[in-house]
Design an enzyme around this catalytic site. Sequence first.
Site, PDB file in Angstrom:
ATOM      1  N   ALA C  58       0.832  -1.155   0.011  1.00  0.00           N
ATOM      2  CA  ALA C  58       0.068   0.171   0.035  1.00  0.00           C
ATOM      3  C   ALA C  58       0.342   1.066   0.011  1.00  0.00           C
ATOM      4  O   ALA C  58       0.404   2.199  -0.506  1.00  0.00           O
ATOM      5  CB  ALA C  58      -0.949  -0.635   1.259  1.00  0.00           C
ATOM      6  N   ARG C 345     -10.979 -19.450   6.334  1.00  0.00           N
ATOM      7  CA  ARG C 345     -10.172 -19.282   6.790  1.00  0.00           C
ATOM      8  C   ARG C 345     -10.120 -19.458   8.625  1.00  0.00           C
ATOM      9  O   ARG C 345     -10.129 -19.780   8.703  1.00  0.00           O
ATOM     10  CB  ARG C 345      -9.002 -18.528   6.772  1.00  0.00           C
ATOM     11  CG  ARG C 345      -8.325 -18.499   5.612  1.00  0.00           C
ATOM     12  CD  ARG C 345      -7.179 -16.781   5.824  1.00  0.00           C
ATOM     13  NE  ARG C 345      -6.351 -16.820   4.439  1.00  0.00           N
ATOM     14  CZ  ARG C 345      -5.455 -15.918   3.556  1.00  0.00           C
ATOM     15  NH1 ARG C 345      -5.478 -14.745   4.338  1.00  0.00           N
ATOM     16  NH2 ARG C 345      -4.857 -16.004   3.192  1.00  0.00           N
ATOM     17  N   GLU C 444      -3.219  -2.447   4.906  1.00  0.00           N
ATOM     18  CA  GLU C 444      -4.050  -3.335   6.074  1.00  0.00           C
ATOM     19  C   GLU C 444      -4.333  -2.586   7.046  1.00  0.00           C
ATOM     20  O   GLU C 444      -4.872  -2.565   8.398  1.00  0.00           O
ATOM     21  CB  GLU C 444      -2.736  -4.467   6.615  1.00  0.00           C
ATOM     22  CG  GLU C 444      -3.257  -4.947   7.549  1.00  0.00           C
ATOM     23  CD  GLU C 444      -1.984  -6.528   7.983  1.00  0.00           C
ATOM     24  OE1 GLU C 444      -1.582  -6.494   7.275  1.00  0.00           O
ATOM     25  OE2 GLU C 444      -2.813  -6.991   9.538  1.00  0.00           O
ATOM     26  N   ARG C 454     -11.674 -11.842   6.604  1.00  0.00           N
ATOM     27  CA  ARG C 454     -10.805 -11.434   4.894  1.00  0.00           C
ATOM     28  C   ARG C 454     -10.365 -12.966   4.194  1.00  0.00           C
ATOM     29  O   ARG C 454      -9.946 -13.834   4.898  1.00  0.00           O
ATOM     30  CB  ARG C 454      -8.671 -10.624   5.314  1.00  0.00           C
ATOM     31  CG  ARG C 454      -9.176 -10.327   3.953  1.00  0.00           C
ATOM     32  CD  ARG C 454      -7.420  -9.604   3.812  1.00  0.00           C
ATOM     33  NE  ARG C 454      -5.762 -10.470   5.099  1.00  0.00           N
ATOM     34  CZ  ARG C 454      -5.804 -11.410   4.293  1.00  0.00           C
ATOM     35  NH1 ARG C 454      -5.869 -11.759   2.649  1.00  0.00           N
ATOM     36  NH2 ARG C 454      -4.564 -12.144   4.964  1.00  0.00           N
TER      37      ARG C 454
END
Lengths: 247, 231, 656
Positions: C58, C345, C444, C454
């Site tokens: 980012a 997850r 993040e 996520r």
Amino acid sequence: MKLTLKIWRQNGPEDKGGVVTYPIEGVSEDMSFLEMLDVLNEGLTAKGEEPVAFDSDCREGICGMCGVMINGEAHGPERTTTCQLHMRSFRDGDEIVIEPWRADAFPVIKDLCVDRGSLDRIIQSGGYISANTGSAPDAHATPVPKDDADRAFMAAECIGCGACVAACPNASGMLFMGAKITHLGEFPQGQPERDARVLSMTGQHDEEGFGGCTNLGECSRACPKGIPLNVISQMNGDLLRAQRHRA
Amino acid sequence: MATSTISAGKRPRTGSILLKTVMAVTGVIFVGFILAHMYGNLMIFAGKDSFNEYAHHLREFGTPMLPEKGFLWIMRITLLVSLVLHAASAFLLWSRAGRARTVRYVQRKGEWATFVKRSMRWGGVALLVFVVFHLLHFTTLTINIGGTYDNPADRLVASFGEWWAVLIYLFAIACLGMHLLHGIWSAGMTLGLNTSLDMAERLRLVAILVAVVVVVGFALPPVAIFLGLIP
Amino acid sequence: MTAPLIEGLYREGEPIADTAAPAGPIAEKWTQRKFDAKLVNPANRRKLDVIIVGTGLAGASAGATLGEAGYNVKSFCYQDSPRRAHSIAAQGGINAAKNYKGDGDSIYRLFYDTVKGGDYRSREDNTYRLAEVSADIIDQCVAQGVPFAREYGGLLDNRSFGGVQVSRTFYARGQTGQQLLIGAYQALERQIGAGTVQMYARHEMLELIVVDGKARGIIARDMVTGEVQTHLADAVVLASGGYGNVYFLSTNAMGCNVTASWRAHRKGAYFANPCYTQIHPTCIPVSGDHQSKLTLMSESLRNDGRIWVPKRREDCEKDPRDIPEEDRDYYLERLYPSFGNLVPRDIASRQAKNMCDEGRGVGPKVGDFRRGVYLDFKEAIGRLGEDAVRAKYGNLFDMYKQITGEDPYQVPMRIYPAVHYTMGGLWVDYDLQASIPGLFVTGEANFSDHGANRLGASALMQGLADGYFVLPNTIRDYLADGPYEPIDVKHPAVVEAQDAVERRITTLLGINGDRSVDSFHKELGHIMWEYCGMERTEEGLRKAIDLIRSLREEFWRNVRVLGAADTLNQSLEKAGRVADFLELGELMCIDALHRRESCGGHFRAESQTEDGEALRNDDQFLYVGAWEWGGDNGDPVLHKELLEYEAIELKQRSYK
């Protein structure tokens, strides 16, 4: 395990520095090498001695931040990064000499930490493909033969740790540079700047004070990612070609 | 706002790869010369006359297009220039490598690489000294071993009757073999020939092959002469 | 007037709303916003300074893009080179709605999967935009020379990932994060070479400078010389990553920290959904107390590996190869027949925990507990051959062998969940602007796109989407009103920030107590993992809050930081980070306590369905919990941003 550590301590860039011996006990073979140093540092802190400074970040072998000379070998006896080296590679009673990377292009900052900014400056001088954000054509506009893409990937695995420089008898940065030149040179997208890239990067390499390559191959043997020597040859060939084109 | 791309103007005039290229190209010239030289030496096995004829022919090679000894002098000048360039580049790179690591490691592994590195550098110096000796011996005839003779073949046979001369030459040949073993590989690398793992294998093989051929080819005449196999 | 204290822990403030997203159909919002955002004349851009903290995907992509655009960028990272940011460790891949496989993928489907995967706790507008720009990311990266995996025809290859039924994940063997980051890093280095970006490596942001309510700069410490520096700018971008290291053991890098975000939070930026943490199911289990970090293996392993534990507890000590098929419990395949081993997850992690809690865990005992389940490739090796498995997963297998000393081609791998990613982060609006004007948060470090969980291969997508395509388009709207009034370094706000940093350093070095920084960090991590980890309870969270408070008190009384302020001092760096984690940890527990529902990675034992699945409570908790700093002796203030679902219908998530 009980070990004897001989660690290079140097208080700052100007300090002369020297080797200090530390005995250490209770080392388990499941520890990573850096976790063993963590244990040492906890012990030093408890005794009121300043802990040994060493670099590490991801501790999973990919960021390239860690790296020390262990018994005269870059990243130690296994072909891996220092953080992924585990103590099962050593035996009870071993003496381990730990030193920072040595090259005038990598000045020591403190203890085992060195400044590898020279590698960044080599990339700055041309280790990229100029593609301004948003100007890219569709990703499938130019197919790339799988073999070329695979070779590019192999070269692009370089993590920039500097082990090649540390291991080279001439402190040369050619493997690092050759890997980048090979990576970008394998792609159609990398062709427009291919000549300029190799000319500029090799120039910067020499300016930074790295030695020349004598094709001994120590770099490739020390490389935790196993980058082969042929990237250096590729770079040399590219440089010859670039000089012909400019002439 | 577009950013300028790479400016290709920073290249120092003697980049280390350029120096390496000089060494590689001059090295390849030497390899060619050495193979031809070896071929000539082996003429002694065809008999003294053949050998003398070959030596004489070298002087007349290319005549009448070239004046007598013309070819010889072209060769000599080419080799001399190559030698100067080769050695000068080597010394420059050597000194740069020294400056690239001024603080040495307390402990160091990689004995083989260090040995090869030293053998190239000191072996190279030894070869340089030998070349001077060799020229004084067989070209200028300043040094005479085992008496003076007026034809090359006799001089050759007489010289290698002396055990110490044989030893000097054998040592030089060993140095040359070592030098070629790494030098040919290294020249291939520098000239961009190693582009894959397979090519690396081939390049290693070529280097070993040439080195072995040269060592055997050069060692045969003196050894044979010393053992009295050449009448 | 102060709002009443709720549960003795927090107060509730005014609700907030995202006012930056334009009205209209969701598919047209981004186009509209790009059009509405003011432009900055190219000649004016070089008069505008932007600080970017962090050089991961980012940060590096934003730095490169803003540099290219002609702004003056100052980029900061604590590592010795921007190339080492922890994005580099991401393995599996990056999603993009390219539909190159023709398997029915689309922007809308990627959007839908991401919202559903996030258990309906993300903001629709942001997530839609993420899916919309995803395809551009792949184009950009290919143009930069990122060596994605290709097929023999020369086109890009894709694979599928947990929680979805299409193949939209682009990858570069198991090093996708590395390759994408190197691409962004090279673009950034190009700008450094061109002089538009100034790089400050081995610099750590320790304070945000807020002047007249606007973010105007940072205080950074040069980690080599110890110099405390003031850097002023027209806008500040935080791209400083997540806070998973609050757990001490996580898959984050050693240096990952919350300090930049937390310092901004203390200066008025709201911290949203701090309790949303992702526990990744496929990590290498802990081997002992010395452990400094956990290593993740890409969840792509779940494409071909089968997860199981023995049916009977007494088999747990056996060599797994000696346990016959009929005695193995392939529990994910049993519980979720349609997704099987590819469930999201959070579910995979919690089920692994459940199996171990039942006493069916495998591997060596750590404490008196076995924490591990098998991930078995025997079937895949039989089906595809060992070479094919090696080609796909070779580097992961090698890594596993390096760390554990066991060969996964022969013996099943052992895996256990570990803290991996934090969905929470600083609150931002559609423009990625925090509640402090002029402060932007990307990647993040912000909270916006992933809701409560996520999906795999979405973090890389978000980091690059924010940095390359979103932020450069939204920040210009703010910068167009600049250059803002120059600030003198003697300005009281600047002096105050600088003094605060220096005071803190002096204090830390002066305590000279008995305990090392790491010992505090480990203890905090233990508390967080135990009570604010995979399963959270009212009682446990209350206990954790008390424990953290007393640990924090002890820290400031009893920590031992040796060395000096004016050199490289790694203990000092760690001490500052742990001090901030000790404050964040408490807020995470408060957030987890107040959210009496289960959603995604936040599983409250009190809120579950009959068969043990997470049970959301949309009536009460369909909002973003954005926390305002209440002062050192005050209480945090909760601001609710209600989530509205217009494009997607709220459903109970099911992967059965």
